[in-house]
Design a protein around this motif. Structure first.
Motif, PDB file in Angstrom:
ATOM      1  N   ALA A 182       0.833  -1.206   0.000  1.00 40.71           N
ATOM      2  CA  ALA A 182       0.000   0.000   0.000  1.00 40.71           C
ATOM      3  C   ALA A 182       0.867   1.256   0.000  1.00 40.71           C
ATOM      4  O   ALA A 182       0.568   2.245  -0.681  1.00 40.71           O
ATOM      5  N   ALA A 183       1.967   1.204   0.766  1.00 44.06           N
ATOM      6  CA  ALA A 183       2.878   2.354   0.801  1.00 44.06           C
ATOM      7  C   ALA A 183       3.508   2.581  -0.566  1.00 44.06           C
ATOM      8  O   ALA A 183       3.628   3.728  -1.039  1.00 44.06           O
ATOM      9  N   GLY A 184       3.915   1.493  -1.223  1.00 46.94           N
ATOM     10  CA  GLY A 184       4.518   1.630  -2.542  1.00 46.94           C
ATOM     11  C   GLY A 184       3.564   2.214  -3.566  1.00 46.94           C
ATOM     12  O   GLY A 184       3.913   3.127  -4.329  1.00 46.94           O
ATOM     13  N   PHE A 185       2.320   1.721  -3.581  1.00 52.18           N
ATOM     14  CA  PHE A 185       1.338   2.235  -4.532  1.00 52.18           C
ATOM     15  C   PHE A 185       0.971   3.683  -4.216  1.00 52.18           C
ATOM     16  O   PHE A 185       0.772   4.500  -5.120  1.00 52.18           O
ATOM     17  N   ALA A 186       0.878   4.012  -2.925  1.00 52.42           N
ATOM     18  CA  ALA A 186       0.515   5.380  -2.547  1.00 52.42           C
ATOM     19  C   ALA A 186       1.601   6.374  -2.970  1.00 52.42           C
ATOM     20  O   ALA A 186       1.297   7.509  -3.363  1.00 52.42           O
ATOM     21  N   CYS A 187       2.857   5.928  -2.925  1.00 51.12           N
ATOM     22  CA  CYS A 187       3.956   6.795  -3.351  1.00 51.12           C
ATOM     23  C   CYS A 187       4.055   6.907  -4.861  1.00 51.12           C
ATOM     24  O   CYS A 187       4.763   7.773  -5.390  1.00 51.12           O
ATOM     25  N   GLY A 188       3.384   6.025  -5.578  1.00 52.06           N
ATOM     26  CA  GLY A 188       3.387   6.082  -7.030  1.00 52.06           C
ATOM     27  C   GLY A 188       4.480   5.280  -7.693  1.00 52.06           C
ATOM     28  O   GLY A 188       4.564   5.231  -8.920  1.00 52.06           O
ATOM     29  N   HIS A 189       5.359   4.639  -6.900  1.00 51.09           N
ATOM     30  CA  HIS A 189       6.421   3.817  -7.491  1.00 51.09           C
ATOM     31  C   HIS A 189       6.968   2.868  -6.428  1.00 51.09           C
ATOM     32  O   HIS A 189       6.795   3.078  -5.227  1.00 51.09           O
ATOM     33  N   PHE A 190       7.616   1.810  -6.922  1.00 51.95           N
ATOM     34  CA  PHE A 190       8.241   0.833  -6.031  1.00 51.95           C
ATOM     35  C   PHE A 190       9.757   0.875  -6.216  1.00 51.95           C
ATOM     36  O   PHE A 190      10.249   0.713  -7.334  1.00 51.95           O
ATOM     37  N   THR A 191      10.464   1.115  -5.148  1.00 50.89           N
ATOM     38  CA  THR A 191      11.916   1.036  -5.205  1.00 50.89           C
ATOM     39  C   THR A 191      12.320  -0.440  -5.249  1.00 50.89           C
ATOM     40  O   THR A 191      11.540  -1.316  -4.849  1.00 50.89           O
ATOM     41  N   PRO A 192      13.516  -0.752  -5.728  1.00 53.14           N
ATOM     42  CA  PRO A 192      13.968  -2.146  -5.716  1.00 53.14           C
ATOM     43  C   PRO A 192      13.927  -2.773  -4.333  1.00 53.14           C
ATOM     44  O   PRO A 192      13.613  -3.960  -4.191  1.00 53.14           O
ATOM     45  N   THR A 193      14.221  -1.975  -3.308  1.00 48.21           N
ATOM     46  CA  THR A 193      14.203  -2.505  -1.941  1.00 48.21           C
ATOM     47  C   THR A 193      12.805  -2.948  -1.534  1.00 48.21           C
ATOM     48  O   THR A 193      12.610  -4.036  -0.967  1.00 48.21           O
ATOM     49  N   ILE A 194      11.793  -2.106  -1.831  1.00 47.95           N
ATOM     50  CA  ILE A 194      10.414  -2.458  -1.474  1.00 47.95           C
ATOM     51  C   ILE A 194       9.961  -3.686  -2.253  1.00 47.95           C
ATOM     52  O   ILE A 194       9.320  -4.584  -1.703  1.00 47.95           O
ATOM     53  N   SER A 195      10.296  -3.747  -3.539  1.00 44.38           N
ATOM     54  CA  SER A 195       9.918  -4.910  -4.347  1.00 44.38           C
ATOM     55  C   SER A 195      10.548  -6.185  -3.791  1.00 44.38           C
ATOM     56  O   SER A 195       9.891  -7.231  -3.707  1.00 44.38           O
ATOM     57  N   PRO A 246       5.241  -0.160 -14.406  1.00 44.70           N
ATOM     58  CA  PRO A 246       4.436   1.077 -14.400  1.00 44.70           C
ATOM     59  C   PRO A 246       2.946   0.769 -14.483  1.00 44.70           C
ATOM     60  O   PRO A 246       2.535  -0.287 -14.958  1.00 44.70           O
ATOM     61  N   THR A 247       2.113   1.697 -14.034  1.00 41.18           N
ATOM     62  CA  THR A 247       0.666   1.545 -14.092  1.00 41.18           C
ATOM     63  C   THR A 247       0.034   2.863 -14.498  1.00 41.18           C
ATOM     64  O   THR A 247       0.581   3.942 -14.208  1.00 41.18           O
ATOM     65  N   ASP A 248      -1.094   2.794 -15.183  1.00 41.23           N
ATOM     66  CA  ASP A 248      -1.770   4.008 -15.658  1.00 41.23           C
ATOM     67  C   ASP A 248      -2.606   4.663 -14.565  1.00 41.23           C
ATOM     68  O   ASP A 248      -2.961   5.833 -14.677  1.00 41.23           O
ATOM     69  N   GLU A 249      -2.948   3.911 -13.531  1.00 41.82           N
ATOM     70  CA  GLU A 249      -3.809   4.442 -12.478  1.00 41.82           C
ATOM     71  C   GLU A 249      -3.012   5.327 -11.534  1.00 41.82           C
ATOM     72  O   GLU A 249      -1.803   5.169 -11.351  1.00 41.82           O
ATOM     73  N   GLN A 250      -3.714   6.245 -10.879  1.00 40.24           N
ATOM     74  CA  GLN A 250      -3.083   7.134  -9.915  1.00 40.24           C
ATOM     75  C   GLN A 250      -2.692   6.363  -8.653  1.00 40.24           C
ATOM     76  O   GLN A 250      -3.267   5.324  -8.334  1.00 40.24           O
ATOM     77  N   GLY A 251      -1.734   6.897  -7.919  1.00 38.51           N
ATOM     78  CA  GLY A 251      -1.215   6.219  -6.748  1.00 38.51           C
ATOM     79  C   GLY A 251      -2.264   5.912  -5.707  1.00 38.51           C
ATOM     80  O   GLY A 251      -2.350   4.786  -5.203  1.00 38.51           O
ATOM     81  N   ALA A 252      -3.099   6.893  -5.353  1.00 39.40           N
ATOM     82  CA  ALA A 252      -4.099   6.689  -4.304  1.00 39.40           C
ATOM     83  C   ALA A 252      -5.100   5.612  -4.704  1.00 39.40           C
ATOM     84  O   ALA A 252      -5.491   4.768  -3.886  1.00 39.40           O
ATOM     85  N   ALA A 253      -5.521   5.624  -5.968  1.00 39.42           N
ATOM     86  CA  ALA A 253      -6.493   4.636  -6.437  1.00 39.42           C
ATOM     87  C   ALA A 253      -5.894   3.231  -6.404  1.00 39.42           C
ATOM     88  O   ALA A 253      -6.545   2.271  -5.977  1.00 39.42           O
ATOM     89  N   MET A 254      -4.633   3.104  -6.840  1.00 39.21           N
ATOM     90  CA  MET A 254      -3.978   1.805  -6.816  1.00 39.21           C
ATOM     91  C   MET A 254      -3.741   1.330  -5.388  1.00 39.21           C
ATOM     92  O   MET A 254      -3.855   0.134  -5.089  1.00 39.21           O
ATOM     93  N   LEU A 256      -5.583   1.980  -2.823  1.00 45.34           N
ATOM     94  CA  LEU A 256      -6.863   1.490  -2.307  1.00 45.34           C
ATOM     95  C   LEU A 256      -7.208   0.123  -2.895  1.00 45.34           C
ATOM     96  O   LEU A 256      -7.703  -0.759  -2.189  1.00 45.34           O
ATOM     97  N   ARG A 257      -6.967  -0.043  -4.202  1.00 46.51           N
ATOM     98  CA  ARG A 257      -7.236  -1.349  -4.824  1.00 46.51           C
ATOM     99  C   ARG A 257      -6.405  -2.443  -4.164  1.00 46.51           C
ATOM    100  O   ARG A 257      -6.889  -3.532  -3.885  1.00 46.51           O
ATOM    101  N   TRP A 258      -5.129  -2.153  -3.993  1.00 45.25           N
ATOM    102  CA  TRP A 258      -4.237  -3.124  -3.350  1.00 45.25           C
ATOM    103  C   TRP A 258      -4.723  -3.447  -1.940  1.00 45.25           C
ATOM    104  O   TRP A 258      -4.828  -4.614  -1.558  1.00 45.25           O
ATOM    105  N   HIS A 259      -5.009  -2.400  -1.167  1.00 47.29           N
ATOM    106  CA  HIS A 259      -5.428  -2.602   0.220  1.00 47.29           C
ATOM    107  C   HIS A 259      -6.712  -3.412   0.287  1.00 47.29           C
ATOM    108  O   HIS A 259      -6.837  -4.337   1.109  1.00 47.29           O
TER     109      HIS A 259
END
Length: 429
Positions: A182-195, A246-254, A256-259
């Motif tokens: 959820a933190a990764g999607f909210a920030c709009g990207h995933f760092t290699p460490t988070i992945s 990458p994803t076309d959806e905005q960070g907050a929407a993604m 929420l979907r993930w959560h």
């Protein structure tokens, strides 16, 4: 033997009475385990909501935070009501020293919740710091459950407890996956460490659930398969998180979907956990009923047993002869103070009780060995993390690689590492 000494029958009955007392204590521990699992579930919910609140800078899950806190408080009260009583007047309490210690540590961790909530609400913590503090509280509660697993004295109950603890560990890792993703999607990207963290959490869940499957009852396994079959919809989101696609959806929407998707999965896992809790209670009650039935043999039935025993060979002794064969010498047991018939009946009852307890000890020893292996591996992981700066997953992979290279079990490698470390500490002193 003089008449004022307790008889063998009295000690046999005392053995069964102590067995029943131990099983009733296990039933109480089972109730406590069930409530602790519910408390962990509620704290996991609060952790997830707190994470989205922080990552959205206070824009998401404001109402959910309040509701989560209330549910945790209610669940915490239920746990407190089932804690074992404290020792009084210099007498031993109903629990072991280690269990009292685990309870103390868990209560201390729970005492930090209110301060943590205030800091989360005021956005005074990063999501990583808040998550680690929630993880610490949950970890202490899981340690409490593990202590109850480690001290269970009935094989059937132990099996369910091991299955339940393993499943609770896997579910907690699923909760951490939800929070980190959820933190990764909210920030709009995933760092290699988070992945990498998410990949490690997925692998660790599989190990826990595999261990659960080795001890679980059939109904819980069927429920688990239903959860597994419904997980397909989270795989696309997992691929994005694990590959930083990458994803076309905005960070907050993604986010929420993930959560929401991961929450549905965790709620499904909770149904399996509830099934295990039901199996635990049922197994405790069955063991108590069986032990009580053995203790409360009616006098008439006991008389029939004695009459039946009187018409059968009482016991046999095998003595090897000079020719290597084993002739059988049969005889009649006539202990002081007992008639031959009662002696034979009592001997049969004692032998049955002893064999049953021995079978239980053998089965428990096998399960204890499994638990001890996991302890050794966990200690070795901590050692590697402290001395080499590894993450938990890196430590696990290092142990697994050493085991594969040397064609040994991971538990054996872990024991060897701990022994070497202990030797160096001793030399240093």
């Amino acid at each position: 033997m003089s008449g004022h000494y307790p008889s063998a029958l009295a000690y046999l009955l005392a053995s069964r009475q102590r067995e029943i007392a131990s099983l009733r204590s296990l039933l109480q521990s089972g109730r406590l385990t069930t409530e602790v699992s519910q408390l962990i579930h509620e704290i996991q919910r609060e952790r997830g909501a707190s994470n989205l609140w922080i990552c959205s800078a206070g824009q998401l899950f404001s109402d959910e935070l309040l509701h989560c806190g209330c549910r945790v408080t209610r669940s915490q009260k239920a746990v407190m009501a089932l804690l074992p009583a404290l020792p009084q007047d210099g007498q031993d309490g109903p629990a072991s020293s280690r269990l009292y210690s685990r309870i103390a540590t868990a209560l201390q961790a729970l005492g930090e919740l209110n301060t943590l909530r205030q800091q989360v609400r005021a956005l005074q913590l990063t999501h990583a710091v808040a998550m680690e503090q929630f993880n610490h509280i949950i970890r202490q509660l899981l340690n409490l459950v593990f202590e109850m697993v480690d001290t269970a004295s009935d094989p059937g109950v132990s099996r369910v407890l091991i299955a339940m603890f393993s499943f609770m560990q896997g579910k907690e890792l699923a909760g951490q996956e939800r929070a980190i993703g959820a933190a990764g999607f909210a920030c709009g990207h995933f760092t290699p460490t988070i992945s990498q963290q998410i990949v490690a959490l997925i692998d660790a869940q599989e190990r826990c659930f595999s261990h659960f499957a080795g001890f679980a009852d059939e109904e819980s396994l069927q429920r688990w398969q239903q959860v597994v079959q419904s997980e397909n919809k989270i795989e696309r989101l997992r691929r994005i998180a694990c590959t930083a696609a990458p994803t076309d959806e905005q960070g907050a929407a993604m986010a929420l979907r993930w959560h929401q998707s991961l929450t549905q999965r965790i709620d499904g896992l909770k149904t399996v956990e509830d099934c295990l809790a039901h199996a635990l209670m049922q197994r405790c009650r069955q063991s108590i009923a069986a032990a009580e039935a053995q203790r409360d043999i009616p006098p008439g039935d006991l008389q029939q047993q004695m009459q039946k025993s009187a018409s059968e060979p009482a016991w046999s002794v095998f003595v090897a002869g000079n020719d290597g064969r084993a002739p059988v010498l049969s005889g009649t047991l006539e202990p002081d103070g007992l008639t031959p018939q009662l002696g034979r009946s009592l001997l049969a009852l004692i032998q049955q009780q002893s064999q049953r307890l021995q079978d239980q000890d053998d089965e428990l020893a096998a399960m204890r060995s499994s638990i001890e292996d996991r302890k050794q591996i966990d200690r070795a992981k901590v050692l590697l993390m402290q001395h080499h700066g590894y993450s938990e997953e890196q430590a696990w992979q290092a142990l697994r690689k050493m085991a594969m290279n040397q064609n040994k079990r991971m538990a054996d490698i872990a024991s060897a590492l701990l022994a070497v470390a202990s030797a160096f500490v001793s030399q240093g002193n």
